[in-house]
Motif scaffolding. Structure first.
Motif, PDB file in Angstrom:
ATOM      1  N   ALA A 197       0.836  -1.208   0.000  1.00 36.45           N
ATOM      2  CA  ALA A 197       0.000   0.000   0.000  1.00 36.45           C
ATOM      3  C   ALA A 197       0.872   1.260   0.000  1.00 36.45           C
ATOM      4  O   ALA A 197       0.543   2.248  -0.670  1.00 36.45           O
ATOM      5  CB  ALA A 197      -0.936  -0.006   1.211  1.00 36.45           C
ATOM      6  N   LEU A 198       1.987   1.229   0.726  1.00 38.07           N
ATOM      7  CA  LEU A 198       2.907   2.374   0.749  1.00 38.07           C
ATOM      8  C   LEU A 198       3.508   2.611  -0.635  1.00 38.07           C
ATOM      9  O   LEU A 198       3.585   3.746  -1.109  1.00 38.07           O
ATOM     10  CB  LEU A 198       4.031   2.156   1.764  1.00 38.07           C
ATOM     11  N   HIS A 199       3.918   1.529  -1.279  1.00 37.42           N
ATOM     12  CA  HIS A 199       4.468   1.662  -2.632  1.00 37.42           C
ATOM     13  C   HIS A 199       3.404   2.196  -3.595  1.00 37.42           C
ATOM     14  O   HIS A 199       3.691   3.077  -4.414  1.00 37.42           O
ATOM     15  CB  HIS A 199       5.018   0.335  -3.135  1.00 37.42           C
ATOM     16  N   ASP A 200       2.194   1.701  -3.481  1.00 40.22           N
ATOM     17  CA  ASP A 200       1.110   2.165  -4.351  1.00 40.22           C
ATOM     18  C   ASP A 200       0.849   3.661  -4.132  1.00 40.22           C
ATOM     19  O   ASP A 200       0.763   4.429  -5.091  1.00 40.22           O
ATOM     20  CB  ASP A 200      -0.169   1.353  -4.085  1.00 40.22           C
ATOM     21  N   PHE A 201       0.759   4.073  -2.881  1.00 41.03           N
ATOM     22  CA  PHE A 201       0.531   5.478  -2.550  1.00 41.03           C
ATOM     23  C   PHE A 201       1.655   6.349  -3.103  1.00 41.03           C
ATOM     24  O   PHE A 201       1.416   7.359  -3.770  1.00 41.03           O
ATOM     25  CB  PHE A 201       0.420   5.651  -1.028  1.00 41.03           C
ATOM     26  N   GLY A 202       2.885   5.969  -2.821  1.00 34.82           N
ATOM     27  CA  GLY A 202       4.041   6.746  -3.263  1.00 34.82           C
ATOM     28  C   GLY A 202       4.146   6.826  -4.767  1.00 34.82           C
ATOM     29  O   GLY A 202       4.454   7.882  -5.334  1.00 34.82           O
TER      30      GLY A 202
END
Length: 173
Positions: free
Chosen positions: A107-112
């Protein structure tokens, strides 16, 4: 020798402050999580590097060991991290992501990626390359500058008398 173009230095500082704000680092939590930046970076670093010890995290994130210890305890409590005793030394505990931690990492990678993609979409191909290259070069230079300053602070560097503008490693006698 330090760089002295104050106008350029101030422009870089202003741009850095704006990036910090726009990336959300001034907020209580970051990247659409309920976690502070240090916890998000812990998840990202363990996700990128694999299992790490608290001491390694402290060095990577430039945080005090006591801060790392409290944050790690919370991430274990929240089910993001797990601790495993090192096979060779029971005093060493390796931290790794749990299944929940891997979902948070994704989710962090997707957001970033969405955040950066939105900004890069406003630039030409040439500008995107300039941004990437410039940020990579600048980040490396910041790290090298910090590393040099830490070595000088610890006395591992001394000024050479024949090269006053260059620091050289001192060698034990």
């Amino acid at each position: 020798m330090p760089f002295h173009d104050l106008s350029l230095i101030d422009d870089v500082r202003a741009a850095s402050r704006l990036m910090v704000r726009e990336l959300g680092f001034m907020e209580q939590t970051i990247a659409a999580t309920d976690y502070p930046p240090s916890a998000v970076h812990t998840i990202l670093e363990i996700g990128a590097r694999g299992p790490l010890t608290s001491a390694e995290l402290s060095e990577i994130l430039h945080l005090e060991k006591s801060s790392i210890s409290r944050m790690v305890r919370k991430l274990i409590e929240y089910g993001e991290l797990k601790e495993a005793v090192d096979a060779n030394d029971a005093r060493i505990k390796q931290l790794s992501l749990t299944a929940k931690g891997r979902r948070t990492l994704a989710a962090l990678h997707d957001f970033g990626r969405r955040q950066v993609s939105g900004a890069l979409a406003r630039l030409s191909e040439a500008e995107r390359k300039i941004v990437r290259d410039g940020l990579v070069i600048y980040a490396r230079a910041l790290k090298a500058s910090r590393d040099d300053a830490e070595l000088v602070e610890r006395g591992s560097f001394k000024r050479s008398s024949d090269h006053p503008s260059r620091a050289v490693r001192s060698r034990p006698c």
